[in-house]
Enzyme design. Structure first.
Site, short mmCIF file in Angstrom:
data_model
loop_
_atom_site.label_atom_id
_atom_site.label_comp_id
_atom_site.label_asym_id
_atom_site.label_seq_id
_atom_site.Cartn_x
_atom_site.Cartn_y
_atom_site.Cartn_z
N LEU A 1 50.52 2.98 -36.21
CA LEU A 1 49.06 2.99 -36.23
C LEU A 1 48.49 4.37 -36.50
O LEU A 1 47.52 4.52 -37.24
CB LEU A 1 48.54 2.48 -34.88
CG LEU A 1 48.70 0.99 -34.60
CD1 LEU A 1 48.38 0.70 -33.14
CD2 LEU A 1 47.81 0.17 -35.52
N ASN B 1 47.27 8.94 -29.08
CA ASN B 1 47.78 7.65 -29.56
C ASN B 1 49.25 7.41 -29.21
O ASN B 1 49.72 6.29 -29.29
CB ASN B 1 47.59 7.57 -31.08
CG ASN B 1 48.11 6.28 -31.67
OD1 ASN B 1 47.67 5.19 -31.29
ND2 ASN B 1 49.09 6.37 -32.56
N TYR C 1 55.55 -0.48 -19.00
CA TYR C 1 54.54 -0.23 -20.02
C TYR C 1 53.14 -0.53 -19.48
O TYR C 1 52.23 0.30 -19.62
CB TYR C 1 54.81 -1.08 -21.26
CG TYR C 1 53.83 -0.83 -22.38
CD1 TYR C 1 53.83 0.37 -23.09
CD2 TYR C 1 52.87 -1.79 -22.74
CE1 TYR C 1 52.92 0.62 -24.10
CE2 TYR C 1 51.96 -1.56 -23.76
CZ TYR C 1 51.99 -0.36 -24.44
OH TYR C 1 51.08 -0.11 -25.43
N LYS D 1 50.22 2.35 -18.96
CA LYS D 1 48.95 2.23 -19.67
C LYS D 1 47.78 2.08 -18.69
O LYS D 1 46.66 2.53 -18.95
CB LYS D 1 48.99 1.05 -20.65
CG LYS D 1 50.02 1.20 -21.77
CD LYS D 1 49.84 2.48 -22.58
CE LYS D 1 48.76 2.35 -23.62
NZ LYS D 1 48.72 3.53 -24.53
#
Length: 292
Positions: free
Chosen positions: A17, A95, A173, A177
């Site tokens: 991305l 990112n 994860y 996050k």
């Protein structure tokens, strides 16, 4: 009249991305000055050179950055600030992320798992290191988040889950996050009136390297799946949107372009929890053995 170049400092732009986002910006008429951190600078440089972008309009500099090693974060910040010179930092894009369990001991003697250090601590530390210039620049900080934050139902397990060698069965994860979003809220409070902080989800993107080396699978045929270019567009919206909600805690932009209602991420609004997971620069350097 010459258009002034906008400066973007970014992590996680060497592939997936982040690479696609830079690629799309390199095709714009607006000139940009990119300062990127990457583990493999040679390969990353070759990939961007292959785009044949207009180097008379845009500049692109890549410095070494290994986010699992906070000493390289400090070096990167120093190189980035030197490259910026007297210019503004218009955008800081955070990112970088990995999807990795916490079965192994933390890197470089840290008590924390690699996923926690990469997904939160190192990029939180980077904001500390750039803070003075970010404030002077009135920068926008774009934190690439994830709907996976909803996987955390009880924050009391976070510390055990993100430690090195925790061997937790819960999603590391999701935990990292979630903590990253705590950090975005914390910085929004710290930088109030000086910088804008926006968290954004790119959506479900099967075509990235995020699950590399894990059992995590992102189904290509999922009805909500988006392409890498679409995911990059979702992140880019966070660069330009200025229709901020009246409620300052409503900082999360969804992949479909709406501001997520706070009840979706209400557990991350606990200020005591934000404070707990957002150590000071000095605390990080002391705990991780980084020389001042």
């Amino acid at each position: 009249m010459t258009t002034i170049a906008k400066t973007i400092v970014a992590t996680g732009a060497s592939s997936g991305l982040g690479f696609e986002l830079v690629k799309q910006l390199l095709a714009q008429a607006q000139p940009y000055k990119f300062i990127l951190g990457a583990r493999d600078t040679k390969t990353t440089q070759a990939a961007f050179d292959g785009l044949k972008y207009d180097s008379s309009k845009h500049s692109l500099t890549i410095f070494p950055l290994e986010l699992s090693n906070l000493k390289t974060v400090k070096t990167f910040s120093q190189q980035a600030l030197k490259k910026v010179g007297q210019d503004k930092i218009d955008y800081l894009l955070l990112n970088a992320a990995i999807a990795k369990n916490a079965d192994e001991p933390g890197p470089n003697g840290s008590k924390w798992s690699e996923a926690y250090i990469v997904n939160h601590l190192s990029q939180h530390y980077l904001i500390h290191l750039l803070r003075e210039r970010l404030e002077a620049s009135r920068s926008r900080i774009v934190v690439v988040s994830s709907g996976a934050i909803r996987g955390v139902e009880d924050p009391s397990f976070l510390e055990d889950d993100v430690k090195g060698a925790s061997k937790t069965e819960r999603s590391v994860y999701s935990a990292t996050k979630f903590i990253q979003l705590l950090g975005a809220h914390w910085w929004r409070r710290q930088l109030k009136g000086k910088c804008d902080v926006v968290a954004v989800s790119p959506g479900l993107i099967p075509g990235t390297g995020l699950p590399r080396g894990t059992k995590m699978q992102l189904p290509v045929d999922h009805p909500d799946a988006k392409s890498v270019p679409e995911g990059a567009q979702s992140i880019l919206r966070a660069f330009t949107r200025d229709d901020f909600p009246e409620d300052p805690e409503q900082i999360f932009l969804t992949s479909w372009g709406e501001w997520w209602p706070k009840d979706v991420y209400k557990l991350t609004l606990d200020k005591n929890l934000q404070d707990k997971w957002c150590p000071s620069k000095d605390e990080i350097e002391r705990e991780e053995g980084i020389n001042a």
